[in-house]
Scaffold this motif. Structure first.
Motif, PDB file in Angstrom:
ATOM      1  N   GLY A 197       2.722   1.914  -3.285  1.00  0.00           N
ATOM      2  CA  GLY A 197       1.815   2.408  -4.318  1.00  0.00           C
ATOM      3  C   GLY A 197       1.610   3.911  -4.283  1.00  0.00           C
ATOM      4  N   SER A 198       1.996   4.546  -3.176  1.00  0.00           N
ATOM      5  CA  SER A 198       1.828   5.996  -3.061  1.00  0.00           C
ATOM      6  C   SER A 198       3.060   6.770  -3.522  1.00  0.00           C
ATOM      7  N   LEU A 199       4.088   6.065  -3.983  1.00  0.00           N
ATOM      8  CA  LEU A 199       5.355   6.699  -4.360  1.00  0.00           C
ATOM      9  C   LEU A 199       5.752   6.359  -5.787  1.00  0.00           C
ATOM     10  N   SER A 200       6.630   7.183  -6.350  1.00  0.00           N
ATOM     11  CA  SER A 200       7.206   6.829  -7.647  1.00  0.00           C
ATOM     12  C   SER A 200       8.677   6.431  -7.501  1.00  0.00           C
ATOM     13  N   ASN A 222       0.829  -1.203   0.000  1.00  0.00           N
ATOM     14  CA  ASN A 222       0.000   0.000   0.000  1.00  0.00           C
ATOM     15  C   ASN A 222       0.867   1.257   0.000  1.00  0.00           C
ATOM     16  N   PHE A 223       1.885   1.275   0.838  1.00  0.00           N
ATOM     17  CA  PHE A 223       2.765   2.434   0.918  1.00  0.00           C
ATOM     18  C   PHE A 223       3.532   2.635  -0.390  1.00  0.00           C
ATOM     19  N   TYR A 249      11.877  10.056  -0.525  1.00  0.00           N
ATOM     20  CA  TYR A 249      10.708   9.636  -1.286  1.00  0.00           C
ATOM     21  C   TYR A 249      10.434  10.627  -2.404  1.00  0.00           C
ATOM     22  N   ARG A 251       7.113  11.468  -4.690  1.00  0.00           N
ATOM     23  CA  ARG A 251       5.700  11.196  -4.920  1.00  0.00           C
ATOM     24  C   ARG A 251       5.423  11.177  -6.417  1.00  0.00           C
ATOM     25  N   PRO A 252       4.282  10.631  -6.824  1.00  0.00           N
ATOM     26  CA  PRO A 252       3.947  10.604  -8.256  1.00  0.00           C
ATOM     27  C   PRO A 252       3.898  11.980  -8.904  1.00  0.00           C
ATOM     28  N   ASP A 253       3.637  13.038  -8.113  1.00  0.00           N
ATOM     29  CA  ASP A 253       3.601  14.398  -8.675  1.00  0.00           C
ATOM     30  C   ASP A 253       4.993  15.016  -8.797  1.00  0.00           C
TER      31      ASP A 253
END
Length: 93
Positions: free
Chosen positions: A57-60, A54-55, A84, A86-88
């Protein structure tokens, strides 16, 4: 029984950095315990796998830089700065 080494601990975090939730969880006993930051303790290999999946999946992207690794018998504690992305594209350390 397995001997825990610093290299082994680093290899576990390399699995996390590769977003390999299955490989990361395999490093724990069936009744293993994992705590990430200030989150609640997670108990059991499957729960550890799911929490990390789950975690991840929140990162790129993710990368750990170790400060200290302590090993005592069959217990290890790692202190690391986690970087980390993030996807943004926003980066957090």
């Amino acid at each position: 029984t397995m001997t825990i080494t610093e290299e082994y601990v680093r290899s576990i975090f390399a699995r996390a950095d590769a977003f390999d939730a299955d490989g990361f969880a395999e490093a724990f006993a069936e009744d293993g315990v994992f705590r990430f930051g200030t989150n609640p303790v997670v108990t059991g290999r499957e729960a550890i796998r799911q929490a990390n999946a789950n975690f991840f999946g929140s990162l790129s992207r993710m990368h750990h830089v170790f400060e200290h690794i302590w090993i005592e018998g069959d217990t290890s504690i790692a202190e690391a700065v986690a970087h980390y992305t993030r996807p943004d594209g926003y980066e957090v350390a």
